[in-house]
Design a protein around this motif. Sequence first.
Motif, PDB file in Angstrom:
ATOM      1  N   SER A   5     -67.074   5.616  57.023  1.00  0.00           N
ATOM      2  CA  SER A   5     -67.223   5.452  58.458  1.00  0.00           C
ATOM      3  C   SER A   5     -67.443   3.969  58.762  1.00  0.00           C
ATOM      4  CB  SER A   5     -68.410   6.274  58.948  1.00  0.00           C
ATOM      5  OG  SER A   5     -68.660   5.979  60.292  1.00  0.00           O
ATOM      6  N   ILE A   6     -66.553   3.399  59.519  1.00  0.00           N
ATOM      7  CA  ILE A   6     -66.650   1.991  59.870  1.00  0.00           C
ATOM      8  C   ILE A   6     -67.049   1.899  61.335  1.00  0.00           C
ATOM      9  CG2 ILE A   6     -65.406  -0.182  60.052  1.00  0.00           C
ATOM     10  CD1 ILE A   6     -63.554   0.833  57.871  1.00  0.00           C
ATOM     11  N   SER A   7     -68.168   1.229  61.569  1.00  0.00           N
ATOM     12  CA  SER A   7     -68.660   1.126  62.941  1.00  0.00           C
ATOM     13  C   SER A   7     -67.932   0.016  63.688  1.00  0.00           C
ATOM     14  CB  SER A   7     -70.160   0.844  62.938  1.00  0.00           C
ATOM     15  OG  SER A   7     -70.413  -0.439  62.421  1.00  0.00           O
ATOM     16  N   ARG A   8     -67.998   0.116  64.982  1.00  0.00           N
ATOM     17  CA  ARG A   8     -67.383  -0.893  65.840  1.00  0.00           C
ATOM     18  C   ARG A   8     -68.072  -2.249  65.635  1.00  0.00           C
ATOM     19  NH1 ARG A   8     -65.016  -0.106  71.598  1.00  0.00           N
ATOM     20  NH2 ARG A   8     -64.557   1.839  70.552  1.00  0.00           N
ATOM     21  N   ARG A   9     -69.395  -2.199  65.424  1.00  0.00           N
ATOM     22  CA  ARG A   9     -70.169  -3.421  65.174  1.00  0.00           C
ATOM     23  C   ARG A   9     -69.683  -4.122  63.909  1.00  0.00           C
ATOM     24  NH1 ARG A   9     -74.383  -4.570  61.921  1.00  0.00           N
ATOM     25  NH2 ARG A   9     -75.750  -6.258  62.550  1.00  0.00           N
ATOM     26  N   ASP A  10     -69.382  -3.355  62.873  1.00  0.00           N
ATOM     27  CA  ASP A  10     -68.894  -3.922  61.622  1.00  0.00           C
ATOM     28  C   ASP A  10     -67.536  -4.589  61.811  1.00  0.00           C
ATOM     29  OD1 ASP A  10     -69.188  -4.365  58.777  1.00  0.00           O
ATOM     30  OD2 ASP A  10     -67.633  -2.837  58.496  1.00  0.00           O
ATOM     31  N   ILE A  11     -66.677  -3.969  62.561  1.00  0.00           N
ATOM     32  CA  ILE A  11     -65.349  -4.533  62.812  1.00  0.00           C
ATOM     33  C   ILE A  11     -65.461  -5.832  63.607  1.00  0.00           C
ATOM     34  CG2 ILE A  11     -63.150  -4.178  64.013  1.00  0.00           C
ATOM     35  CD1 ILE A  11     -63.458  -1.186  63.303  1.00  0.00           C
ATOM     36  N   VAL A  12     -66.308  -5.833  64.631  1.00  0.00           N
ATOM     37  CA  VAL A  12     -66.499  -7.039  65.440  1.00  0.00           C
ATOM     38  C   VAL A  12     -67.111  -8.153  64.600  1.00  0.00           C
ATOM     39  CG1 VAL A  12     -67.775  -8.009  67.403  1.00  0.00           C
ATOM     40  CG2 VAL A  12     -66.614  -5.808  67.628  1.00  0.00           C
ATOM     41  N   SER A  13     -68.114  -7.818  63.779  1.00  0.00           N
ATOM     42  CA  SER A  13     -68.766  -8.816  62.944  1.00  0.00           C
ATOM     43  C   SER A  13     -67.790  -9.417  61.933  1.00  0.00           C
ATOM     44  CB  SER A  13     -69.956  -8.202  62.213  1.00  0.00           C
ATOM     45  OG  SER A  13     -70.603  -9.163  61.430  1.00  0.00           O
ATOM     46  N   ARG A  14     -66.980  -8.597  61.331  1.00  0.00           N
ATOM     47  CA  ARG A  14     -65.995  -9.097  60.366  1.00  0.00           C
ATOM     48  C   ARG A  14     -64.932  -9.959  61.051  1.00  0.00           C
ATOM     49  NH1 ARG A  14     -66.303  -6.975  55.280  1.00  0.00           N
ATOM     50  NH2 ARG A  14     -67.795  -5.261  55.082  1.00  0.00           N
ATOM     51  N   THR A  15     -64.519  -9.555  62.233  1.00  0.00           N
ATOM     52  CA  THR A  15     -63.529 -10.338  62.970  1.00  0.00           C
ATOM     53  C   THR A  15     -64.092 -11.695  63.367  1.00  0.00           C
ATOM     54  OG1 THR A  15     -62.537  -8.303  63.806  1.00  0.00           O
ATOM     55  CG2 THR A  15     -61.982 -10.344  64.966  1.00  0.00           C
ATOM     56  N   LEU A  16     -65.336 -11.711  63.862  1.00  0.00           N
ATOM     57  CA  LEU A  16     -65.964 -12.978  64.228  1.00  0.00           C
ATOM     58  C   LEU A  16     -66.200 -13.859  63.012  1.00  0.00           C
ATOM     59  CD1 LEU A  16     -68.528 -11.842  66.946  1.00  0.00           C
ATOM     60  CD2 LEU A  16     -66.404 -13.115  67.279  1.00  0.00           C
ATOM     61  N   ALA A  17     -66.596 -13.246  61.904  1.00  0.00           N
ATOM     62  CA  ALA A  17     -66.792 -14.029  60.676  1.00  0.00           C
ATOM     63  C   ALA A  17     -65.473 -14.620  60.215  1.00  0.00           C
ATOM     64  CB  ALA A  17     -67.392 -13.158  59.580  1.00  0.00           C
ATOM     65  N   ALA A  18     -64.418 -13.823  60.275  1.00  0.00           N
ATOM     66  CA  ALA A  18     -63.110 -14.298  59.826  1.00  0.00           C
ATOM     67  C   ALA A  18     -62.607 -15.450  60.686  1.00  0.00           C
ATOM     68  CB  ALA A  18     -62.106 -13.152  59.842  1.00  0.00           C
ATOM     69  N   VAL A  19     -62.745 -15.324  61.993  1.00  0.00           N
ATOM     70  CA  VAL A  19     -62.186 -16.329  62.894  1.00  0.00           C
ATOM     71  C   VAL A  19     -63.145 -17.512  63.081  1.00  0.00           C
ATOM     72  CG1 VAL A  19     -61.322 -16.756  65.226  1.00  0.00           C
ATOM     73  CG2 VAL A  19     -60.747 -14.629  64.063  1.00  0.00           C
ATOM     74  N   LEU A  20     -64.340 -17.242  63.595  1.00  0.00           N
ATOM     75  CA  LEU A  20     -65.269 -18.331  63.913  1.00  0.00           C
ATOM     76  C   LEU A  20     -65.920 -18.926  62.667  1.00  0.00           C
ATOM     77  CD1 LEU A  20     -66.987 -16.829  67.088  1.00  0.00           C
ATOM     78  CD2 LEU A  20     -65.039 -18.381  66.950  1.00  0.00           C
ATOM     79  N   GLY A  21     -66.412 -18.072  61.793  1.00  0.00           N
ATOM     80  CA  GLY A  21     -67.017 -18.563  60.560  1.00  0.00           C
ATOM     81  C   GLY A  21     -65.998 -19.260  59.681  1.00  0.00           C
ATOM     82  N   GLY A  22     -64.805 -18.687  59.605  1.00  0.00           N
ATOM     83  CA  GLY A  22     -63.741 -19.313  58.826  1.00  0.00           C
ATOM     84  C   GLY A  22     -63.344 -20.665  59.393  1.00  0.00           C
ATOM     85  N   TYR A  23     -63.313 -20.767  60.719  1.00  0.00           N
ATOM     86  CA  TYR A  23     -62.984 -22.044  61.356  1.00  0.00           C
ATOM     87  C   TYR A  23     -64.055 -23.087  61.059  1.00  0.00           C
ATOM     88  CZ  TYR A  23     -61.987 -25.569  64.845  1.00  0.00           C
ATOM     89  OH  TYR A  23     -61.718 -26.758  65.464  1.00  0.00           O
ATOM     90  N   ALA A  24     -65.327 -22.709  61.201  1.00  0.00           N
ATOM     91  CA  ALA A  24     -66.416 -23.655  60.959  1.00  0.00           C
ATOM     92  C   ALA A  24     -66.428 -24.135  59.510  1.00  0.00           C
ATOM     93  CB  ALA A  24     -67.762 -23.010  61.316  1.00  0.00           C
TER      94      ALA A  24
END
Length: 98
Positions: A5-24
């Motif tokens: 079961s993948i929560s919506r919070r997990d998907i958002v957190s992974r997406t933000l980490a991939a985009v924003l964290g990856g950029y930083a």
Amino acid sequence: MATASISRRDIVSRTLAAVLGGYAFTWGLVAFGMAAMVAADMEFHDAEHLSAIIGFLVFLIIFLAAFAARNINRVWLVLVAGAVILAAAATGIQSLVV
């Protein structure tokens, strides 16, 4: 086969980490790479292009790893700490060169 079961919070957190964290993280790495290469007497534009090419590949790896990792908190920790350390190191090198 068990489904996770993948929560919506997990998907958002992974997406933000991939985009924003990856950029930083990539920004810190490119800044550090440019500063280090210029300090090692490489031409500025050559260092800029080489760092950008490496940065593109690193961003791609980070983007994919953010979704493949088991622990998203560890991903965030590595990306934020890495970005801060690399940016600080780049600033230090640049202050020595200039």
